[in-house]
Motif scaffolding. Structure first.
Motif, short mmCIF file in Angstrom:
data_model
loop_
_atom_site.label_atom_id
_atom_site.label_comp_id
_atom_site.label_asym_id
_atom_site.label_seq_id
_atom_site.Cartn_x
_atom_site.Cartn_y
_atom_site.Cartn_z
N HIS A 155 0.83 -1.20 0.00
CA HIS A 155 0.00 0.00 0.00
C HIS A 155 0.87 1.26 0.00
O HIS A 155 0.66 2.19 0.78
CB HIS A 155 -0.94 -0.01 1.20
CG HIS A 155 -1.98 -1.08 1.12
ND1 HIS A 155 -2.91 -1.14 0.10
CD2 HIS A 155 -2.25 -2.14 1.93
CE1 HIS A 155 -3.71 -2.18 0.28
NE2 HIS A 155 -3.32 -2.80 1.37
N GLU B 243 0.91 3.67 -1.93
CA GLU B 243 0.18 4.90 -2.24
C GLU B 243 -0.42 5.55 -1.00
O GLU B 243 -0.87 6.71 -1.05
CB GLU B 243 -0.92 4.62 -3.27
CG GLU B 243 -2.07 3.77 -2.78
CD GLU B 243 -1.83 2.27 -2.90
OE1 GLU B 243 -2.83 1.52 -2.91
OE2 GLU B 243 -0.64 1.84 -2.99
N TYR B 244 -0.42 4.84 0.13
CA TYR B 244 -0.92 5.39 1.39
C TYR B 244 0.22 5.83 2.32
O TYR B 244 -0.04 6.24 3.45
CB TYR B 244 -1.79 4.36 2.10
CG TYR B 244 -3.09 4.09 1.39
CD1 TYR B 244 -4.24 4.82 1.69
CD2 TYR B 244 -3.18 3.09 0.42
CE1 TYR B 244 -5.44 4.56 1.03
CE2 TYR B 244 -4.37 2.83 -0.24
CZ TYR B 244 -5.49 3.57 0.07
OH TYR B 244 -6.68 3.33 -0.59
N ASN C 281 -5.23 12.56 0.89
CA ASN C 281 -4.85 11.39 0.11
C ASN C 281 -5.93 10.31 0.18
O ASN C 281 -6.29 9.70 -0.84
CB ASN C 281 -3.52 10.83 0.62
CG ASN C 281 -3.00 9.69 -0.22
OD1 ASN C 281 -2.69 9.84 -1.40
ND2 ASN C 281 -2.88 8.52 0.39
N ARG D 116 -8.97 11.42 -1.94
CA ARG D 116 -8.74 11.25 -3.37
C ARG D 116 -8.85 9.80 -3.80
O ARG D 116 -9.20 9.51 -4.95
CB ARG D 116 -7.34 11.78 -3.74
CG ARG D 116 -7.22 13.29 -3.77
CD ARG D 116 -5.95 13.72 -4.50
NE ARG D 116 -4.76 13.11 -3.93
CZ ARG D 116 -4.06 13.66 -2.94
NH1 ARG D 116 -4.44 14.81 -2.40
NH2 ARG D 116 -2.98 13.06 -2.48
N ARG D 117 -8.61 8.90 -2.88
CA ARG D 117 -8.68 7.48 -3.20
C ARG D 117 -10.07 6.90 -2.93
O ARG D 117 -10.24 5.68 -2.95
CB ARG D 117 -7.59 6.72 -2.45
CG ARG D 117 -6.22 7.22 -2.85
CD ARG D 117 -5.06 6.43 -2.34
NE ARG D 117 -3.83 7.06 -2.80
CZ ARG D 117 -3.35 6.98 -4.04
NH1 ARG D 117 -4.00 6.25 -4.93
NH2 ARG D 117 -2.24 7.61 -4.38
#
Length: 249
Positions: A47, A49-50, A131, A134-135
């Motif tokens: 993960h 992207e987190y 964030n 946006r996800r």
């Protein structure tokens, strides 16, 4: 260290080259606060992207924010009392099971020592929430470690978290940052992180003798560490405070 005014936030998915800098960034965590390395490594890889870093205009990592998505049914009672430890395991289970990852759990927000008073904590929290939004997530849940609780380790976490200033905001500075950002204190997670070690390990981590049975106040610990000399072990159970950030408010 001086901080430039131009700050950028990037994820490790965008900048995998920053993983080492993020993990080795100077922070104020006590030496004995140790997460399960296999779970942490998995979260960073699966993960990415987190996982966020804040950079100044010299490309220095000056703050980090780690989070993971997990499946949450919206029931506050289903948030685990073993907050930090359990949600990280739950994220792995939910990911491999193919469940819908409906919410995000904030695992850590850390600032380079000496820069906490520059509003970087609020900036980094906002970046983590943005964030998640946006996800496609509607909630960020955070098992929050109150910043000043270690000063009063004997005070129950429920009593401590309930303290407010005359303006109604939490007395604790880090809880206050979350509430100012729209977070709601929803409940206590009394056993958010469990750390056990031999007495030799605890002596190495803290420099204390650990030569008597019973509770021991340890610098940085939110509650006393329980020591058993006969069994050559000491156990620290850290309580946190569950805070909910509703991203669609």
């Amino acid at each position: 260290m001086s901080v430039a005014t131009n700050l950028r936030v990037v994820s490790l998915a965008e900048r995998p080259d920053l993983a080492t800098a993020m993990l080795t960034m100077e922070a104020t965590w006590p030496a004995y606060v140790r997460a399960e390395p296999l779970l942490v490594n998995w979260a960073f890889e699966r993960h990415a992207e987190y996982m966020l870093v804040v950079l100044d205009d010299d490309e220095r990592v000056i703050a980090r924010a780690a989070s993971v998505p997990f499946h949450w049914d919206g029931d506050l009672d289903s948030l685990p009392d073993t907050g930090w430890d359990e949600v990280l395991r739950q994220s792995m289970t939910d990911t491999y099971a193919g469940r819908e990852l409906t919410a995000v759990c904030a695992l850590e927000i850390a600032i380079v020592p000496g820069l906490q008073a520059r509003n970087l904590s609020a900036h980094t929290l906002a970046a983590l929430n943005d964030n998640a939004r946006r996800r496609g997530h509607a909630d960020v849940m955070a098992p929050v470690r109150p910043s000043n609780k270690h000063i009063e380790p004997e005070v129950p976490i429920t009593e401590y978290a309930a303290r407010t200033r005359p303006d109604g905001l939490p007395a604790d500075a880090w809880l206050r940052v979350h509430v100012r950002a729209g977070g709601e204190i929803i409940k206590i997670c009394p056993a958010s992180m469990a750390i056990a070690g031999s007495l030799a390990q605890w002596r190495e981590w803290t420099g204390l003798p650990f030569d008597t049975d019973g509770p021991v106040a340890v610098p940085g610990a939110l509650t006393p560490v329980e020591v058993s000399v006969a069994h050559d072990r000491a156990v620290y159970i850290e309580p946190n405070v569950w805070i909910r950030h509703r991203l669609n408010k």
